[in-house]
Design a protein around this motif. Structure first.
Motif, PDB file in Angstrom:
ATOM      1  N   GLY B 220      84.170  41.869  61.520  1.00  0.00           N
ATOM      2  CA  GLY B 220      83.615  42.052  62.849  1.00  0.00           C
ATOM      3  C   GLY B 220      84.591  42.818  63.720  1.00  0.00           C
ATOM      4  N   PRO B 221      84.186  43.123  64.943  1.00  0.00           N
ATOM      5  CA  PRO B 221      85.068  43.829  65.872  1.00  0.00           C
ATOM      6  C   PRO B 221      86.301  42.968  66.179  1.00  0.00           C
ATOM      7  N   PRO B 222      87.446  43.613  66.438  1.00  0.00           N
ATOM      8  CA  PRO B 222      88.673  42.839  66.639  1.00  0.00           C
ATOM      9  C   PRO B 222      88.559  41.802  67.751  1.00  0.00           C
ATOM     10  N   GLU B 223      87.877  42.177  68.863  1.00  0.00           N
ATOM     11  CA  GLU B 223      87.834  41.204  69.968  1.00  0.00           C
ATOM     12  C   GLU B 223      87.108  39.923  69.547  1.00  0.00           C
ATOM     13  N   VAL B 224      86.130  40.056  68.650  1.00  0.00           N
ATOM     14  CA  VAL B 224      85.413  38.868  68.168  1.00  0.00           C
ATOM     15  C   VAL B 224      86.291  38.086  67.190  1.00  0.00           C
TER      16      VAL B 224
END
Lengths: 230, 249
Positions: B220-224
């Motif tokens: 998933g995206p890094p922030e997630v």
């Protein structure tokens, strides 16, 4: 001990030198043959599928295992048996060359393995074929690493050229025997002269190989060149 | 279709199953970072993509061409996929310039002058134009890795695979390599990066893939992934690695 027969000794030298020339011709031939076949055998042992590699190991075992004198006989008289007429000179080049190829193959195999699989992988990763990688990446490095052990093989085969006398090649050893046969008092000095010839050639050859090693030294590389101190 | 499609890759070495069915996609211009404990098949995965290692099962497509098909000219494919190794693997007998030039001349069939110009441009891009005549052993680890990135770039790759590009470097040399990689990502290069540099992953990756024991655990995206991972194991790994390596990279 009788006085040295200087006149006959000095008169013998040109004859010895012409014999030595034959040794050098054998040397050139056997080294070229041994080098070409040796690299091929090494590459097959390292890179080819098992059955072929096993064949190369068998080849190497045979030519390292049979005494050189026996090899000379096998090739010279053996080929004649099959009506292949070759001169003693050619037989000597082939027998000594194949023997040397087996020894040289192990020099090259060690060097190729020392270069390592990672260099091959890097070459493949930019899209080179295995042959291109061997030609442009593996062998240039492996040949550099081969020079020191190869100088051993050179010194060894240089002297082995005198064995060609056993199948009738008129080279320096045979000539020395002729001269000795005329006057046994000359035995010691004449063979000393022959010994000096080979000492000189060993020196010259190894000097040239050292120069080659320095010429192709890789700047900054850990494996330092000839004469380098650690 | 995505630029790179990886479908159900399997690889075993003897008894050990290194890859147990890995699938993902990579779009043009995207940077994905693969993280995970060592020995979980990350490097094997990269090498299966350009078949430096032959996968046992599964398929890979690059730009619609099936890489894993026996009919595909794999050398052509490899020339389109840059590969940056953990330990640089520069050709030790060649200068930096020749390292970059070799593939251009031998694989692309480029003339010497054109190849030299191109290679010099790539060396300048990684900040090493002045080191063109240096041999690998005369360069620092960071410089060697930058030359190897230039070597990959020179081939005009559609995609570059990075296999722990900073793991063999002294800490003070890591930054210069990461800087080059950040610039590449910004320039729109498609990159797949195996790394432990969490700072890089966090700031550059479009997506992070967390692998363990031969499978993708979570992506998933890094922030997630960094703030609210779905899988507890992901959170645990990220906490450990961040403690160990720190966040800045």
């Amino acid at each position: 001990m009788t006085a040295v027969d200087w006149q006959n000794l000095v008169q013998g030298v040109p004859s010895l030198l012409s014999g030595l020339l034959v040794n050098l011709e054998i040397l050139l031939g056997l080294i070229a043959l041994g080098f070409a076949v040796g690299i091929l055998v090494a590459l097959v042992q390292v890179y080819s599928p098992r059955p072929l590699a096993a064949l190369a190991v068998g080849y190497e075992w045979f030519f390292r295992g049979v005494p050189e004198m026996v090899l000379l006989m096998l090739i010279y008289f053996g080929l004649r048996q099959f009506k292949v007429r070759i001169t003693p000179f050619t037989a000597a080049v082939i027998a000594l060359g194949l023997r040397s190829s087996a020894y040289q193959s192990q020099i090259f195999r060690g060097a190729i393995q020392a270069v390592g699989r990672r260099q091959m992988m890097a070459a493949l990763s930019v899209g080179m074929t295995r042959l291109q990688a061997i030609r442009h990446v593996i062998l240039p490095q492996a040949l550099r690493l081969s020079i020191p052990p190869w100088s051993n093989e050179f010194s060894s085969v240089l002297k082995d050229t005198t064995l060609a006398s056993a199948i009738g090649v008129i080279e320096v050893f045979k000539k020395a025997r002729f001269i000795m046969g005329r006057n046994y008092a000359l035995a010691l000095p004449i063979f000393l002269v022959v010994a000096l010839f080979f000492l000189f050639l060993t020196y010259a050859g190894n000097w040239a190989l050292g120069a080659l090693e320095r010429r192709y030294r890789i700047p900054g590389f850990e494996a330092k060149g000839a004469g380098e101190r650690f | 279709m995505a630029l790179l499609v990886v479908e159900d890759l399997h690889k075993r070495y003897g008894k050990e199953e290194v890859l147990r069915g890995v699938s993902f996609e990579l779009e043009r211009g995207e940077t994905k970072v693969i993280i995970g404990p060592s020995g979980t098949g990350k490097s094997t995965l990269l090498r299966c993509i350009n078949r430096l290692t032959e996968p046992d099962r599964g398929r890979v497509w690059l730009n619609g061409v099936e890489v894993t098909s026996p009919r595909t000219n794999i050398y052509r494919i490899r020339a389109q996929i840059g590969f940056v190794f953990q330990d640089f693997n520069l050709f030790t007998h060649l200068t930096a310039l020749d390292n970059v030039r070799l593939g251009l001349i031998r694989v692309k069939g480029m003339g010497k002058r054109e190849a030299t110009e191109r290679a010099m441009r790539e060396l300048a891009r990684v900040g090493l134009a002045d080191k063109a005549d240096a041999y690998p052993a005369q360069l620092s680890g960071g410089q060697q890795q930058r030359v190897s990135i230039a070597r990959a770039l020179a081939m005009d790759p559609k995609l570059i695979l990075f296999d722990e590009p900073t793991s063999a470097l002294d800490p003070e040399l890591i930054g210069e390599v990461l800087q080059v990689m950040i610039e590449l990502a910004e320039a729109g290069m498609t990159m797949l990066v195996v790394t432990h540099e969490m700072g890089f992953a966090r700031s550059v990756a479009d997506e992070i893939i967390f692998m363990e024991k031969g499978v993708i655990v979570e992506q998933g995206p890094p922030e997630v992934l960094f703030t609210r991972p779905r899988v507890p194991r992901t959170a645990e790994f990220l906490r450990k690695i961040t403690e160990f390596y720190g966040e800045s990279g």
